[in-house]
Design a protein around this motif. Sequence first.
Motif, PDB file in Angstrom:
ATOM      1  N   ASP A  43       0.897  -1.146  -0.042  1.00  9.63           N
ATOM      2  CA  ASP A  43       0.124   0.183   0.028  1.00  9.63           C
ATOM      3  C   ASP A  43       0.911   1.087   0.035  1.00  9.63           C
ATOM      4  N   LEU A  44       2.117   1.059   0.017  1.00  6.11           N
ATOM      5  CA  LEU A  44       3.108   2.138   0.339  1.00  6.11           C
ATOM      6  C   LEU A  44       3.099   2.887  -1.090  1.00  6.11           C
ATOM      7  N   ASP A  45       3.046   4.315  -1.195  1.00  6.87           N
ATOM      8  CA  ASP A  45       3.037   5.045  -2.362  1.00  6.87           C
ATOM      9  C   ASP A  45       4.457   5.494  -2.618  1.00  6.87           C
ATOM     10  N   ILE A  46       5.287   4.567  -3.337  1.00  8.94           N
ATOM     11  CA  ILE A  46       6.697   4.589  -3.790  1.00  8.94           C
ATOM     12  C   ILE A  46       6.822   5.822  -4.300  1.00  8.94           C
ATOM     13  N   PRO A  47       6.194   6.506  -5.342  1.00 13.47           N
ATOM     14  CA  PRO A  47       6.688   7.748  -5.996  1.00 13.47           C
ATOM     15  C   PRO A  47       6.865   8.847  -4.974  1.00 13.47           C
TER      16      PRO A  47
END
Length: 140
Positions: A43-47
């Motif tokens: 679920d982590l927003d990498i950008p």
Amino acid sequence: MVTGLVKRRAAVAGEMKAAQALLASLAKDLETLDAAIKLVAPDLDIPAIAPKMVRPPDDWSRRGEMSRVVLSIMRVANKPLTSREIAAQMIVQRGLASTPKLLNLMSRRIAGCLRDKRDKGLVRNVETRGGQYLEWEIAR
């Protein structure tokens, strides 16, 4: 003149090729890290992860620069100097803001440099005038 320009162009082109290879390697490493993060935290927003900019501090020396400056200060000195005295002169030469913290840091770095040069026979300790710092001079 043309020969020099051609040599310089070849050198710059070689540096660019090496930089491109490094960039490709870093991109591959980043993709691998992104894939690992997605496995652990999907679920982590990498950008949204901001890149960390790494910049060496202003008081940092390039390879060999510390030794050259320390030895040049010692060559013109008319008496043995402590690492603290050398540090004070180096701070002035580099145009850095002199603070007690910076003076202590530079003194420790210079002391390490001087110990290395002593082991190589380039500098030596002399009898001190008193005080807690060793005094150094160019070995003759």
